[in-house]
Every structure is written in structure tokens, then in C-alpha cells.
Design a protein around this motif. Structure first.
Motif, PDB file in Angstrom:
ATOM      1  N   GLY A   1      54.634  35.092  73.518  1.00 15.98           N
ATOM      2  CA  GLY A   1      54.672  36.178  74.479  1.00 15.98           C
ATOM      3  C   GLY A   1      54.658  35.736  75.926  1.00 15.98           C
ATOM      4  N   LEU A   2      55.359  34.650  76.240  1.00 10.10           N
ATOM      5  CA  LEU A   2      55.333  34.073  77.583  1.00 10.10           C
ATOM      6  C   LEU A   2      56.663  34.271  78.302  1.00 10.10           C
ATOM      7  CD1 LEU A   2      53.545  30.705  76.741  1.00 10.10           C
ATOM      8  CD2 LEU A   2      52.512  32.808  77.607  1.00 10.10           C
TER       9      LEU A   2
ATOM     10  N   ARG B   1      53.036  23.322  90.293  1.00 11.35           N
ATOM     11  CA  ARG B   1      51.713  23.934  90.305  1.00 11.35           C
ATOM     12  C   ARG B   1      51.828  25.341  89.746  1.00 11.35           C
ATOM     13  NH1 ARG B   1      51.785  23.346  95.767  1.00 11.35           N
ATOM     14  NH2 ARG B   1      50.730  25.343  96.032  1.00 11.35           N
ATOM     15  N   THR B   2      50.791  25.778  89.048  1.00 10.47           N
ATOM     16  CA  THR B   2      50.781  27.144  88.534  1.00 10.47           C
ATOM     17  C   THR B   2      49.345  27.637  88.410  1.00 10.47           C
ATOM     18  OG1 THR B   2      51.530  28.610  86.758  1.00 10.47           O
ATOM     19  CG2 THR B   2      50.756  26.434  86.103  1.00 10.47           C
ATOM     20  N   ASP B   3      49.196  28.970  88.522  1.00 12.39           N
ATOM     21  CA  ASP B   3      47.894  29.585  88.319  1.00 12.39           C
ATOM     22  C   ASP B   3      47.804  30.272  86.956  1.00 12.39           C
ATOM     23  OD1 ASP B   3      49.716  31.576  88.876  1.00 12.39           O
ATOM     24  OD2 ASP B   3      48.421  32.682  90.258  1.00 12.39           O
ATOM     25  N   SER B   4      48.821  30.062  86.112  1.00 14.27           N
ATOM     26  CA  SER B   4      48.849  30.707  84.804  1.00 14.27           C
ATOM     27  C   SER B   4      47.685  30.249  83.932  1.00 14.27           C
ATOM     28  CB  SER B   4      50.167  30.399  84.087  1.00 14.27           C
ATOM     29  OG  SER B   4      50.158  30.927  82.776  1.00 14.27           O
ATOM     30  N   PRO B   5      47.010  31.171  83.239  1.00 11.37           N
ATOM     31  CA  PRO B   5      45.918  30.771  82.350  1.00 11.37           C
ATOM     32  C   PRO B   5      46.413  30.124  81.060  1.00 11.37           C
ATOM     33  CG  PRO B   5      46.227  33.134  82.250  1.00 11.37           C
ATOM     34  CD  PRO B   5      47.129  32.639  83.336  1.00 11.37           C
ATOM     35  N   LYS B   6      47.680  30.298  80.744  1.00 11.18           N
ATOM     36  CA  LYS B   6      48.256  29.659  79.556  1.00 11.18           C
ATOM     37  C   LYS B   6      49.519  28.913  79.968  1.00 11.18           C
ATOM     38  CE  LYS B   6      48.467  31.715  75.484  1.00 11.18           C
ATOM     39  NZ  LYS B   6      48.897  32.598  74.352  1.00 11.18           N
ATOM     40  N   LEU B   7      49.682  27.719  79.408  1.00 11.01           N
ATOM     41  CA  LEU B   7      50.880  26.915  79.669  1.00 11.01           C
ATOM     42  C   LEU B   7      51.423  26.431  78.330  1.00 11.01           C
ATOM     43  CD1 LEU B   7      52.608  25.611  81.988  1.00 11.01           C
ATOM     44  CD2 LEU B   7      51.277  23.534  81.593  1.00 11.01           C
ATOM     45  N   ALA B   8      52.727  26.570  78.149  1.00  8.33           N
ATOM     46  CA  ALA B   8      53.363  26.156  76.906  1.00  8.33           C
ATOM     47  C   ALA B   8      54.700  25.502  77.217  1.00  8.33           C
ATOM     48  CB  ALA B   8      53.544  27.347  75.962  1.00  8.33           C
TER      49      ALA B   8
ATOM     50  N   ILE C   1      59.516  25.842  80.313  1.00  3.63           N
ATOM     51  CA  ILE C   1      58.087  25.927  80.550  1.00  3.63           C
ATOM     52  C   ILE C   1      57.660  27.389  80.402  1.00  3.63           C
ATOM     53  CG2 ILE C   1      56.218  25.465  82.173  1.00  3.63           C
ATOM     54  CD1 ILE C   1      57.783  22.982  81.164  1.00  3.63           C
ATOM     55  N   GLY C   2      56.623  27.624  79.605  1.00  2.00           N
ATOM     56  CA  GLY C   2      56.139  28.975  79.375  1.00  2.00           C
ATOM     57  C   GLY C   2      54.860  29.264  80.131  1.00  2.00           C
ATOM     58  N   ILE C   3      54.854  30.367  80.903  1.00  2.00           N
ATOM     59  CA  ILE C   3      53.652  30.801  81.607  1.00  2.00           C
ATOM     60  C   ILE C   3      53.406  32.271  81.289  1.00  2.00           C
ATOM     61  CG2 ILE C   3      53.991  29.131  83.479  1.00  2.00           C
ATOM     62  CD1 ILE C   3      54.888  31.522  85.243  1.00  2.00           C
ATOM     63  N   GLU C   4      52.193  32.709  81.556  1.00  2.00           N
ATOM     64  CA  GLU C   4      51.872  34.124  81.360  1.00  2.00           C
ATOM     65  C   GLU C   4      52.652  34.973  82.370  1.00  2.00           C
ATOM     66  OE1 GLU C   4      50.154  35.685  79.201  1.00  2.00           O
ATOM     67  OE2 GLU C   4      48.528  34.443  78.410  1.00  2.00           O
ATOM     68  N   PRO C   5      53.223  36.104  81.941  1.00  2.00           N
ATOM     69  CA  PRO C   5      53.919  36.998  82.876  1.00  2.00           C
ATOM     70  C   PRO C   5      52.987  37.438  84.010  1.00  2.00           C
ATOM     71  CG  PRO C   5      54.381  37.621  80.609  1.00  2.00           C
ATOM     72  CD  PRO C   5      53.294  36.582  80.544  1.00  2.00           C
TER      73      PRO C   5
END
Length: 373
Positions: A29-30, A84-91, A167-171
Motif C-alpha cells: 500500500g505504498l 532523505r525522507t520522513d516516511s515512517p515506512k520504506l520499501a 522506492i516505496g514510501i507512505e503516501p
């Protein structure tokens, strides 16, 4: 007669150990982003701007490459994605060029990505992808933490090619550019399977990747497994890399014999020096092999090769080139327990690569002093 029963000796650790359970593709769901686009930074692919490929040599080289070198250029050793990212999930989602196929190197080193968090000089290992090594595509969650700004480094596979990666990040979260390198110059390392990273358990443990965490410059890994032989055609292509801060020649282990080294090394140096008159060049002789303790001919061959390399460097220095140097690779794995640092007596383990990086770090930093000040 008592009835006999049979029991399989097969052990499926992924079923027995929940810590080894694989992620289910397509269920994360990213939002999926391509690192080929800003603000991501790709490093280690000197011709990416020209070809748009995760490849270590140009798709249409100016000089004909040996077929094996051309094929091995698709191995993505030394490639890195930074952001850099502030996403709580990284895939990560990956489409490989092929499956893991080596008997003495883990699939995570051949085909996997690993993750480091932190700015250059303070990058800390965080995790390695989990995937089914029988497949050519995979998705893997790299972390799930509280939302916070993090500096990301992802190391590409060492031995397999990568067709695509996302790269997957949270929406709703952002990706920002990474902090810049110390300068725009590059450390170019040409060599063998050892240079390429065989047989590290994960990409971040190849010695060039270890050094890239300690020296804030882009590293270009041009190790060609079994085929770093110093051909002049390859030298011409390597010398086309713009703005090298240091050129390292570490290909002795693939030289077929002493005569090949005598023929190729002076010419390789000449071609690089002609293209880059002021760039430091470092010639590194090979590590000790375990069998040298028991095979006098193998030991003598290494000593003869080292002599040729030292003489080639000294010949250049005697003509006024004071920016070419030799390093004796005998000490790279240590002098007492070097035979405990390889998978097969030749290719380093993670311990061997760490020792190599520890030994080479001060040498590299001394030659790169002007770039690091």
C-alpha cells in the motif's frame, strides 16, 4: 517385525522461524517512486546520464570491450541510491536481470540491496532486503519506524544486473535530495572479482562501499569478476570518466601471468595519465591467498607480480611522475590470520573486506587530502 517409519531431514527455516518470513508482494500500500528522477541521487554509474541504465560502462563504448567485461558491466556493484525522507515506512521493489547462481556467495550479496541510515561519515547499517532467491523480482520492507527525517543510502547488488528499481514510501510523505558530496570528483577503482565484491554477504560490505561510508566522495566500482585484465581498450574507456579524484588499479589477481602484467600495466597507466595528468594513481598488489602457505610456486608468482608492479610505478616516478604510488596488498587481510578471511582461500568474507577497508582507508585519505579539506 516393528513397522519402520521414515522422516525427512529437510529443514524449512522460513516456516519454523517467524523472523525469516518474507514480505508478500503487492500488499504494501505504498507510493512507488523511481530513483532515476530527482530528488534521488544515483552514484556509481558513471555513464547513467548518457545511457539511463544501471550499468557500470557505456552502452556504446568508444573502444571495443572484451565480451565478458561488457556482460559484467551490467552487474551493479558500487551503485548507490541516496535521498532523505520522513516516511515512517520504506520499501523497495526490484526487477533483476537474473537469479542468484553462485555457490559460495549469498543471494543477498549477489542480488540484494542493503540499507544505511545517516549522513556521510556517520552511516549506520540498518537492514538487508528479504526475498525469495529463486525469483527475479521482489518487494521488501526496509523499515517501519516513527516518522522522522532520515538520510538514506541503498547499495545495489554486487553480482546481478538490475533492470528496474522503485522506492516505496507512505503516501503523503516527502522525498528530499541527500546532502552533497565533499566535491564532484570520483574515486575510480578498477580490478577483479575481489574489487567487485565477491564474496560479501551483502552489498555494503564490498570494500569500495565500506570506504564510501568513510570518505565523502562518489566511488565507481569497476571490478570485473575474472576479467579485470588490464586491456588497453578498457583503459581507454575507464579514462573517459570525468573528474577522477583518484584512480586505483587493483587487477593483479586476474593477470594470467607475469608477462601479461608486464605488458598491460605500463600501458594502462600511460593511458590514464595522458587523460588525467594530475590525478593520483594507486597501484595495489593482490591479497595473499591461503594456499600460498603450502604452494611455493603460487607464493613466488605473487612476489614476481608485485615486483613488476613496483618497477612500473618506479619507472613512472623516475620520469618525474610523483603522483603515482604503489601499495603492497600483502598486508590487506593482515599478516597472521589472513587465511581466516576468505570464503575459498581467495575471495574475502565480510571480515576480509573490513580488514581491507581498514588498511586502505588512511592510504586513500592521504592521496585525497586536497579533495577532503
Amino acid at each position: 517385525m516393528a513397522e519402520q517409519t521414515t522422516q525427512s531431514n529437510r529443514v524449512d527455516a522460513q516456516k519454523l522461524d517467524p523472523n525469516m518470513k518474507l514480505d508478500q508482494p503487492g500488499r504494501l500500500g505504498l507510493e512507488w517512486l523511481s530513483p532515476k528522477e530527482a530528488p534521488f541521487r544515483l552514484s556509481g554509474f558513471a555513464w547513467f546520464g548518457q545511457d539511463g541504465l544501471y550499468r557500470r560502462l557505456p552502452a556504446k563504448p568508444s573502444h571495443p570491450l572484451p565480451p565478458a567485461v561488457d556482460a559484467l558491466a551490467n552487474s551493479t556493484a558500487g551503485g548507490q541510491i541516496m535521498f532523505r525522507t520522513d516516511s515512517p515506512k520504506l520499501a523497495i521493489r526490484v526487477e533483476l536481470g537474473g537469479k542468484a547462481s553462485m555457490y559460495h556467495m549469498p543471494a543477498t550479496g549477489q542480488c540484494g540491496f542493503d540499507l544505511y541510515l545517516g549522513e556521510a561519515g556517520d552511516q549506520q547499517y540498518c537492514g538487508t532486503i528479504r526475498y525469495d532467491h529463486t525469483l527475479e523480482t521482489y518487494e521488501s520492507v526496509l523499515y517501519e519506524y516513527e516518522a522522522a527525517d532520515r538520510h538514506i543510502t541503498l547499495n545495489f547488488p554486487l553480482y546481478q544486473g538490475v533492470k528496474n528499481v522503485w522506492i516505496g514510501i507512505e503516501p503523503g510523505y516527502e522525498v528530499q535530495p541527500p546532502l552533497p558530496y565533499k566535491s564532484g570528483k570520483k574515486v575510480v577503482v578498477y580490478g577483479t572479482s575481489i574489487t567487485q565484491g565477491g564474496c560479501a554477504t551483502r552489498p555494503g560490505m564490498a570494500y569500495t562501499n565500506i570506504l564510501s561510508r568513510r570518505i565523502p566522495l562518489e566511488f565507481i566500482n569497476l571490478g570485473f569478476s575474472g576479467n579485470g585484465r588490464g586491456e588497453s581498450e578498457v583503459a581507454h574507456v575507464v579514462s573517459e570518466i570525468a573528474d577522477p579524484a583518484l584512480i586505483v588499479l587493483d587487477y593483479e589477481a586476474n593477470a594470467v601471468d607475469v608477462e601479461m602484467m608486464e605488458r598491460t600495466l605500463p600501458e594502462f597507466i600511460r593511458i590514464c595519465r595522458e587523460a588525467h595528468p594530475d590525478t593520483p594513481i594507486l597501484v595495489v598488489s593482490k591479497i595473499q591467498y591461503a594456499r600460498e602457505r603450502f604452494d611455493p610456486q603460487l607464493l613466488q608468482r605473487r612476489l614476481d607480480m608485485k615486483r613488476v608492479e613496483m618497477e612500473a610505478v618506479e619507472a613512472c616516478r623516475s620520469k618525474g611522475d610523483t603522483n603515482i604510488h604503489f601499495f603492497d596488498g600483502t598486508v590487506l587481510l593482515g599478516t597472521d590470520s589472513y587465511n581466516e578471511c576468505t570464503v575459498d582461500g581467495v575471495h574475502p568474507t565480510d571480515l576480509g573486506f573490513l580488514r581491507m577497508a581498514d588498511t586502505l582507508e588512511p592510504v586513500f585519505k592521504a592521496l585525497l587530502k586536497n579533495e577532503l579539506e
